[in-house]
Design a protein around this motif. Structure first.
Motif, short mmCIF file in Angstrom:
data_model
loop_
_atom_site.label_atom_id
_atom_site.label_comp_id
_atom_site.label_asym_id
_atom_site.label_seq_id
_atom_site.Cartn_x
_atom_site.Cartn_y
_atom_site.Cartn_z
N ASP A 37 -10.39 15.74 -4.22
CA ASP A 37 -9.60 15.42 -5.39
C ASP A 37 -8.69 14.36 -4.99
OD1 ASP A 37 -7.91 17.05 -3.47
OD2 ASP A 37 -7.20 18.25 -5.60
N ALA A 38 -8.83 13.34 -4.13
CA ALA A 38 -7.80 12.35 -4.05
C ALA A 38 -7.86 11.54 -4.92
CB ALA A 38 -8.11 11.75 -2.44
N HIS A 39 -6.70 10.63 -5.12
CA HIS A 39 -6.89 9.60 -6.09
C HIS A 39 -6.25 8.17 -5.41
CE1 HIS A 39 -5.25 7.42 -9.63
NE2 HIS A 39 -6.14 7.96 -10.19
N LEU A 40 -6.78 7.03 -5.72
CA LEU A 40 -6.31 5.88 -5.30
C LEU A 40 -5.95 4.95 -6.35
CD1 LEU A 40 -8.77 7.07 -3.35
CD2 LEU A 40 -8.61 4.67 -2.19
N SER A 41 -4.85 4.16 -6.09
CA SER A 41 -4.42 3.41 -7.11
C SER A 41 -3.99 1.99 -6.51
CB SER A 41 -2.91 4.02 -7.91
OG SER A 41 -3.31 4.97 -8.30
N ILE A 42 -4.19 0.88 -7.14
CA ILE A 42 -3.76 -0.35 -6.98
C ILE A 42 -2.52 -0.90 -7.52
CG2 ILE A 42 -4.42 -2.77 -6.99
CD1 ILE A 42 -7.33 -2.07 -7.24
#
Length: 516
Positions: A96-101
């Motif tokens: 459930d990891a989340h990546l944002s720029i």
């Protein structure tokens, strides 16, 4: 020479060992580390602009890896597949990891990937797994915003802002400003309603199920459905014809809401006690079904008893008693009238008289009249409580006294104390009249108080004077002669002996002490 050769080999070994130790010390001092282990993860972004190979990957502002490659997804869209390499410091990463720029400076530029490793309870990401686009987010740059607002859009926006400014400065601005304080409760209540509409759990499935049941019920009776639609059209037409009255009613709606607010608040305050009452009554309601089930046989028997055959026999048995019962009912009111009169006489005349307390200066009362009356009963009961085969014994107490008073028929009354007076004498209020023709409950309450009459004239007797002594001896002589004659007449002179002198107290006590 051979003796010195081993010594030269030892010097070479020592120098080599020194070089190795120096290299190890230099590597440790200048930060040399063994190569770090890492693994690669793929992530899909809708727009991976300005992310290039070598861009840092950070967790909470700390570098944990770098971008290895950025590949465009086929289809001509801006979606890109980014491969990142994460060091041991950034592991583990969960599904459930989340990546944002995000940009590294305020005015954008030098973008990096902000990695949220997910919750520890979720499974871990394996080497080579792909994080879907639903768990990534791209940055909206200022250039994207300006490119979206084309010339026509910017002109329309300026016109809109100008009209809003005109409205806020115009005559209606005052009403608009007055409405601002109402925004907060309106938005709050709207949020509550929206949250209620969202529901919880299986509300949607229940709504669909119940909606299907309603639709099926409507489909079972098309005629009734057509009638409902026709009536609805009639109602809508009536509302249309009375639109002005409806507008006037809607204008009064705010006042109605304000008036209804206290009532709604009272209902809201009454709901918790009502809910508690319902919860308390629930066990009783649940127990009602077994009670009714248990009472069903009794109801069946009662129905059989009241059926036509049984009821006819019962009426036949009761028929002889009905005329007598009618006569009893006819005579009962007169009896009840007499009972009422007697009860009223008891409450209004008799009981107050018995509860009255009659005062007497010489003999103070120790309670009300009904207690004083009861004190005479023990003496009456003890007068003849002893008996033998010949009948009851009546005990009488004869005594003398030092005070003498004349009594009727030429007799004399002797008392040990002087008389204080005669009571009852004259009643305090006179004797109440006897009126048998007047109801007892309305007659005057008797007054038992009286005025004591004076004592008769008497005198004190001196029992120690010569005359009194001579009189006592004369009386004793008369009594002895009478007893002798009576013993001779009965033939008891041989069995009983008459003593010439009176018994002394000591002799009486000794005789009583020898009794068995």
């Amino acid at each position: 020479m051979r003796r010195n050769q081993p010594r030269a080999i030892s010097a070479f070994a020592a120098g080599l060992l020194a070089l190795l130790l120096a290299a190890t010390f230099i590597a440790y001092v200048f930060g040399a580390r063994p190569p770090a282990r890492h693994f690669e993860v793929h992530a899909v972004f809708r727009d991976a602009h300005d992310i290039k190979t070598g861009s840092p990957v950070r967790i909470a502002g700390i570098d944990v890896g770098k971008v290895r490659s950025v590949e465009a997804v086929s289809g001509g869209s801006t979606t890109a597949r980014v491969t990142i390499r994460v060091d041991d410091a950034g592991q583990p990463i969960h599904l459930d990891a989340h990546l944002s720029i995000r940009p590294r400076i305020f005015l954008e530029g030098n973008f990096f990937i902000d990695l949220n490793p997910g919750s520890p309870s979720a499974p871990k990401v394996r080497d080579g797994d792909t994080i879907p686009v639903a768990q990534t987010s791209s940055l909206v740059t200022f250039s994207q915003v300006t490119s979206t607002l084309e010339l026509d859009t910017r002109r329309s926006l300026r016109r809109l802002l100008a009209e809003v400014d005109t409205a806020l400065r115009g005559p209606g601005a005052r009403g608009f400003r007055r409405s601002i304080p109402s925004w907060e409760p309106a938005y709050r209540d709207s949020a509550v309603v929206a949250d209620a509409f969202r529901g919880s759990g299986r509300d949607l499935s229940a709504f669909l199920r119940d909606g299907g049941a309603v639709a099926a019920a409507l489909d079972r009776d098309p005629a009734a459905l057509r009638a409902a639609i026709r009536d609805l059209r009639t109602t809508a037409g009536a509302f249309s014809r009375e639109s002005r009255a409806l507008d006037a009613a809607l204008e009064e709606a705010p006042a109605l809401v304000r008036s209804a607010q206290p009532a709604l608040n009272a209902i809201n305050l009454a709901l918790p006690p009502t809910r508690n009452l319902a919860r308390t009554a629930l066990p009783g309601v649940r127990a009602l079904t077994p009670s009714l089930r248990a009472a069903r046989p009794f109801v069946g028997q009662l129905a059989g008893l009241l059926s036509e055959p049984e009821l006819g026999g019962l009426l036949s048995d009761l028929e002889p008693a009905v005329p007598r019962l009618a006569r009893v009912l006819r005579d009962t009111p007169a009896l009840l009238h007499q009972v009422r009169a007697a009860s009223s006489c008891q409450n209004e005349v008799v009981m107050p008289t018995l509860k009255d307390e009659v005062e007497d200066a010489q003999f103070p009362a120790s309670g009300p009249v009904y207690q004083e009356f009861a004190k005479a009963l023990p003496g009456l009961a003890g007068e003849s409580r002893s008996q033998d085969a010949n009948g009851q014994w009546i005990r009488a107490l004869f005594t003398g006294g030092n005070y003498a008073y004349p009594a009727p028929n030429g007799q004399t009354l002797l008392t040990s104390r002087p008389l204080a007076g005669a009571n009852p004498g004259v009643p305090a209020r006179g004797i109440p009249p006897f009126r048998p023709d007047v109801a007892c409950e309305t007659q005057q309450q008797p007054d038992l108080r009286s005025t004591p009459a004076p004592a008769p004239a008497g005198f004190r007797v001196n029992t120690t004077s010569p005359a009194a002594t001579a009189l006592a001896r004369r009386g004793q002589e008369v009594a002895r002669r009478f007893l002798k004659r009576d013993l001779n007449r009965r033939g008891l002179a041989g069995d009983l002996r008459l003593r010439e002198t009176p018994l002394q107290r000591s002799e009486i006590d000794a005789t009583l002490g020898n009794l068995p």
